[in-house]
Structures are given as C-alpha cells and as structure tokens.
Scaffold this motif. Structure first.
Motif, PDB file in Angstrom:
ATOM      1  N   PRO A  59       0.833  -1.208   0.000  1.00  0.00           N
ATOM      2  CA  PRO A  59       0.000   0.000   0.000  1.00  0.00           C
ATOM      3  C   PRO A  59       0.865   1.255   0.000  1.00  0.00           C
ATOM      4  CG  PRO A  59      -0.164  -1.189   2.093  1.00  0.00           C
ATOM      5  CD  PRO A  59       0.785  -1.956   1.250  1.00  0.00           C
ATOM      6  N   SER A  60       0.468   2.259  -0.784  1.00  0.00           N
ATOM      7  CA  SER A  60       1.187   3.527  -0.723  1.00  0.00           C
ATOM      8  C   SER A  60       0.697   4.268   0.511  1.00  0.00           C
ATOM      9  CB  SER A  60       0.927   4.348  -1.978  1.00  0.00           C
ATOM     10  OG  SER A  60      -0.392   4.813  -1.940  1.00  0.00           O
ATOM     11  N   SER A  61       1.424   5.275   0.977  1.00  0.00           N
ATOM     12  CA  SER A  61       1.032   5.930   2.237  1.00  0.00           C
ATOM     13  C   SER A  61      -0.318   6.641   2.083  1.00  0.00           C
ATOM     14  CB  SER A  61       2.109   6.886   2.722  1.00  0.00           C
ATOM     15  OG  SER A  61       2.539   7.669   1.669  1.00  0.00           O
ATOM     16  N   SER A  62      -0.712   7.015   0.822  1.00  0.00           N
ATOM     17  CA  SER A  62      -1.993   7.703   0.661  1.00  0.00           C
ATOM     18  C   SER A  62      -3.170   6.734   0.825  1.00  0.00           C
ATOM     19  CB  SER A  62      -2.056   8.390  -0.705  1.00  0.00           C
ATOM     20  OG  SER A  62      -1.838   7.422  -1.688  1.00  0.00           O
ATOM     21  N   THR A  63      -2.940   5.443   0.525  1.00  0.00           N
ATOM     22  CA  THR A  63      -4.068   4.497   0.647  1.00  0.00           C
ATOM     23  C   THR A  63      -4.056   3.783   2.003  1.00  0.00           C
ATOM     24  OG1 THR A  63      -2.761   2.724  -0.319  1.00  0.00           O
ATOM     25  CG2 THR A  63      -4.122   3.997  -1.847  1.00  0.00           C
ATOM     26  N   GLN A  64      -2.993   3.937   2.755  1.00  0.00           N
ATOM     27  CA  GLN A  64      -2.885   3.168   3.994  1.00  0.00           C
ATOM     28  C   GLN A  64      -2.937   4.082   5.212  1.00  0.00           C
ATOM     29  OE1 GLN A  64       0.926   1.959   5.117  1.00  0.00           O
ATOM     30  NE2 GLN A  64       0.279   0.118   6.211  1.00  0.00           N
ATOM     31  N   GLU A  72       3.315   3.723   9.082  1.00  0.00           N
ATOM     32  CA  GLU A  72       3.229   4.272   7.728  1.00  0.00           C
ATOM     33  C   GLU A  72       4.518   3.979   6.947  1.00  0.00           C
ATOM     34  OE1 GLU A  72       2.379   8.556   5.804  1.00  0.00           O
ATOM     35  OE2 GLU A  72       1.521   8.183   7.783  1.00  0.00           O
ATOM     36  N   LEU A  73       4.322   3.767   5.661  1.00  0.00           N
ATOM     37  CA  LEU A  73       5.467   3.484   4.794  1.00  0.00           C
ATOM     38  C   LEU A  73       6.459   4.648   4.819  1.00  0.00           C
ATOM     39  CD1 LEU A  73       5.736   1.038   2.753  1.00  0.00           C
ATOM     40  CD2 LEU A  73       5.342   2.782   1.010  1.00  0.00           C
ATOM     41  N   GLN A  78       8.452   5.869  -1.437  1.00  0.00           N
ATOM     42  CA  GLN A  78       7.404   6.188  -2.421  1.00  0.00           C
ATOM     43  C   GLN A  78       7.934   6.157  -3.849  1.00  0.00           C
ATOM     44  OE1 GLN A  78       4.316   6.206  -1.949  1.00  0.00           O
ATOM     45  NE2 GLN A  78       4.324   6.227   0.266  1.00  0.00           N
ATOM     46  N   SER A  79       9.103   6.748  -4.066  1.00  0.00           N
ATOM     47  CA  SER A  79       9.611   6.795  -5.438  1.00  0.00           C
ATOM     48  C   SER A  79       9.948   5.389  -5.932  1.00  0.00           C
ATOM     49  CB  SER A  79      10.820   7.718  -5.534  1.00  0.00           C
ATOM     50  OG  SER A  79      11.796   7.280  -4.631  1.00  0.00           O
ATOM     51  N   LEU A  81       8.321   2.716  -5.110  1.00  0.00           N
ATOM     52  CA  LEU A  81       7.054   2.053  -5.436  1.00  0.00           C
ATOM     53  C   LEU A  81       6.501   2.498  -6.778  1.00  0.00           C
ATOM     54  CD1 LEU A  81       5.157   1.846  -2.033  1.00  0.00           C
ATOM     55  CD2 LEU A  81       6.515   0.129  -3.209  1.00  0.00           C
ATOM     56  N   SER A  82       6.921   3.670  -7.229  1.00  0.00           N
ATOM     57  CA  SER A  82       6.384   4.127  -8.513  1.00  0.00           C
ATOM     58  C   SER A  82       7.158   3.529  -9.709  1.00  0.00           C
ATOM     59  CB  SER A  82       6.382   5.650  -8.577  1.00  0.00           C
ATOM     60  OG  SER A  82       7.721   6.082  -8.561  1.00  0.00           O
TER      61      SER A  82
END
Ligand code: PLP
Length: 422
Positions: A59-64, A72-73, A78-79, A81-82
């Motif tokens: 899960p990205s931090s915006s969805t979790q 939190e991640l 984040q980069s 994960l993209s």
C-alpha cells in the motif's frame, strides 16, 4: 567454436598470445544462454513473462492508514514504489553501461558488464574460466578475502604469491612494500599452466597500495600466461584516474578491470559491481549471468548516481575523504609515544592501516595488544575497526576506514585512551 552473440569483427586480436576460446571453459563456450522475455520485446501489452498484471500489493502511504502493527510506509520508499516493480528488469541496462563507458573513457557499453556487486563478478569470472578440481587462480596476499572464499566455493585451486612484505624499499611502486613480485608470479605461472586467472587488487585491500600500470602490463604481455589478469579497482577513485588500468582495456583482451559503486559512490547497499573488459569477455559474462541479475530499484539509483551532477558530488566527497585521510594519518602519528606504529601501505584508498606495537616500546608489532584494543574499541567504546594482524606483512595492524570528521575525532580520542590503558 564461436562466442555466441559476439560479432566476428569483435574477436580479440591482441595480445597475440591470448586466445579467449582456450581460457573459457568449453561448457560455457557451448552454452546457449537462456533467452528471457525482455530480450525480445519490452513495450506493448506485455503478456509474455508471467508477471502479475495487477501490480504489487504494497500500500502507498496515501491508501494506507498507519496502525501500531503497520506503521506508515517510509516516505523515501514512495519513489521506489512508482517504478515498474511488477515487471522484470532489463537484462542489459544499456543506459547505465553507456554512462560508465563515458565516465571511464572506454569505447562503449559493449566493454561493460554489471554484476550484483564486484563479488558477483569475481564469482562469475571463476565460473566461466576455471574448471573445478582441475584449474587454479593466483592471488597475492595480503589481499581481498573473497577471491579465496569464492575459489573454495567453486572448488578451484589457489596459488599464493605473497606481495613484497619487507619495507626496505619504501611503499608500493615496483619493488616497495606490498608491491607485486612480478618475477615470482611469472615463475608460478610457468610452473603451473592450470592457472587461469591472476587477481591483483589496486589499491589493495588491506594494503591501500596501488599496483603500477607497468606491473599490470608486464603480466598482460607475459606470453607464458594464457589466462586473464583481473585488476580489482574497488577503491580506485580515492587514488586518481591516471592510476587506473582501465586505460589498458582497449589494448589487452586478457585484462578485466573490476570497479564498484560501493565505495566512492557511497552505494554499498544497492549492490552494483562493474567489469570493464574486451567485448569478447563481456559477451561471455552476459551469456552466463542470471537473466535479471540487476534489480530495477538498483538500476534506477545507479543511473541517478552516474548523472553528471551526481558524479561531481561524488568527486567532492572523495576529495573530502582524501583530505580527511591525510589529517587522520597525521593525528595517528601523534599516538606514536603510546605504542602505535607508522601507517603501513600506500594509503591510496579510503582506509589506513596502522600497527599496534608492544607496550614496552621496543617497536615490535603486538597482535595480542592489537586484538585487545580492537575488541575494547568495539565493545566498550562503540568504534568498530578491522583487525588485520593475521594477514602476511600486517602484524599488529588495525585497518581503519576514514570516517566523517566527527567520527575520526571520536576514533582518535578512544584509540588514544585505550593505548594508554592496554
Ligand atoms: C578490494 C575489494 N573488492 C571488492 C569488494 C566488494 O565490492 P562490492 O561491494 O562491489 O561487492 C570489496 C569490499 O570491501 C573490496 O575491498
């Protein structure tokens, strides 16, 4: 026999005594490499590699929403994960190879191989060249420990020709302490035609001493040696570019220079090692490696690390560490009255090596005292260095990596205190 994937125009011509097909194991020459999905196509609706079409499930931090059991991640992930993490990575990573070729002044990406650290390159070179149980490598102790470990894993023999250990002719160069004893190496090769690889380390670990290019050239041109000279340059950026054997790669197909992003580039965690060699050897390594050895996150970080601005920043850091190395060496000499000897070796890497001497002041190296200081430094003072007293020519020695200015200060004060006590 042909080398699969190597255009005939790229077959090695020099030196005349070198025949790559006699160095590479017949089973490797005959190999039809695994053809992976990404060798053929890498764009379009990719339904060819049995990847997960729906992507990963982190899960990205915006969805979790963070919970106690699942914090939190980390934002820095984040980069990562993209990136296209559900796709297999490129099997070749040509953009990285092109940047490295440009940086190191070699003709092009066909001279570059990428491995999971230099450690993978060492292993792969042994696997493609040296037949288990029958053939051997030559090493020059004291040297990097992985050559021998890897040889043992691959069940290949080891011939040891120690470096010059006396300090009668200064440090390094052609005859000084920790120089390669060229005539002895040649004699060992004459006596044992099963030696396929000669490993030189420049600057050496743990010696910090450069191998002069004249020494490398002399072995490359030695007609009785039909194998490959491997020059491990993990620390070369701390020594200056004119010291690198890379300048010989175009001329000699029997040379393989290893480098890494683990040291000067400060990226030990991503595991990116490099072999720079004639395209014939590079093609053999490509044919033999695991199809997707370099991961997408590693490749993405490596490409960033090789951008012009990042290379400038790397050079700034190297300059700072080289200046700190000089200061550290100067401060270490102030500990001489407490029984610390003068640094040994060339000091051309990002570490120094100093012998702990007997407390009595007779100037003799003292392994027991060095070990006690090493242990107490780590366990009581929280400063971890490496004990190297068991290596040839390194009696009593501690190998100390150049740290940040603050770390060096702490090291010096704690080492001084322990030299007073032990
Ligand atoms: C001489 C030498 N070669 C290679 C390595 C390993 O490099 P990598 O991190 O690329 O596997 C080291 C690591 O300490 C080293 O000292």
């Amino acid at each position: 026999m042909t080398i699969l994937g190597l255009p005939p125009s790229l077959y090695p011509k020099s030196p005349a005594h070198f025949d790559i097909e006699k160095v590479i194991r017949p089973n490797i020459l005959a190999l039809h490499p695994y053809r992976c999905a990404r060798d053929d196509y890498s764009e379009g609706i990719l339904l060819d590699a049995n990847e997960n079409a729906l992507g990963h499930s982190i899960p990205s931090s915006s969805t979790q929403k963070a919970t106690q059991s699942e914090p939190e991640l980390a934002p820095e992930l984040q980069s990562t994960l993209s990136l296209d993490l559900h796709r297999y990575p490129s099997p070749t990573h040509d953009p990285i190879k092109s940047r490295l070729a440009e940086l190191r002044g070699i003709p092009g990406p066909e001279f570059v191989f990428l491995g999971v650290g230099s450690d993978e390159v060492i292993d792969l070179l042994m696997r493609v060249c040296v037949a288990p149980e029958r053939e051997k490598i030559l090493i020059t102790p004291p040297t990097y420990g992985m050559y021998a470990v890897c040889a043992q894993v691959n069940d290949v023999g080891i011939v040891k020709v120690p470096l010059e250990l006396s300090g009668n002719n200064g440090e390094g160069g052609e005859h000084g302490r920790f120089s390669v004893r060229i005539e002895e190496v040649k004699k060992a090769v004459d006596a044992d035609p099963t030696i396929k690889l000669i490993f030189l380390c420049s600057p050496g670990n743990p010696t910090g001493t450069l191998v002069p290019l004249s020494t490398v050239r002399s072995l490359l041109e030695y007609e009785n040696f039909k194998g490959i000279v491997v020059v491990d340059e993990a620390y070369i950026d701390f020594a200056g570019s004119e010291a690198s054997a890379v300048s010989l790669v175009k001329e000699y197909a029997n040379l393989c220079v290893m480098q890494t992003l683990s040291k000067s580039f400060g990226l030990a965690a991503i595991r990116l090692g490099i072999a720079l060699a004639h395209p014939a050897l590079i093609q053999i390594l490509m044919n033999t490696k695991a199809p997707y050895n370099i991961s997408t996150p590693t490749a993405s970080l490596a490409l960033s690390a090789l951008s012009p601005s990042a290379v400038d920043a790397m050079r700034d850091k190297v300059a700072t560490l080289v200046a700190s190395r000089g200061q550290l060496l100067a401060k270490l000499t102030e500990l001489a009255p407490l029984g610390l000897g003068a640094a040994v070796g060339g000091n051309d890497a990002n570490f120094v090596m100093v012998p702990v001497l007997e407390k009595s002041g007779n100037g003799r190296p003292d392994n027991a005292r060095a070990q006690a200081i090493y242990k107490r430094l780590a366990e009581e003072e929280g400063v971890v260095v490496r004990y190297r007293g068991g290596e040839p020519g390194c009696a009593g020695c501690l190998r100390i990596t150049v740290g940040s200015a603050e770390e060096n200060e702490v090291l010096l004060s704690r080492l001084g205190e322990l030299l007073r006590k032990v």
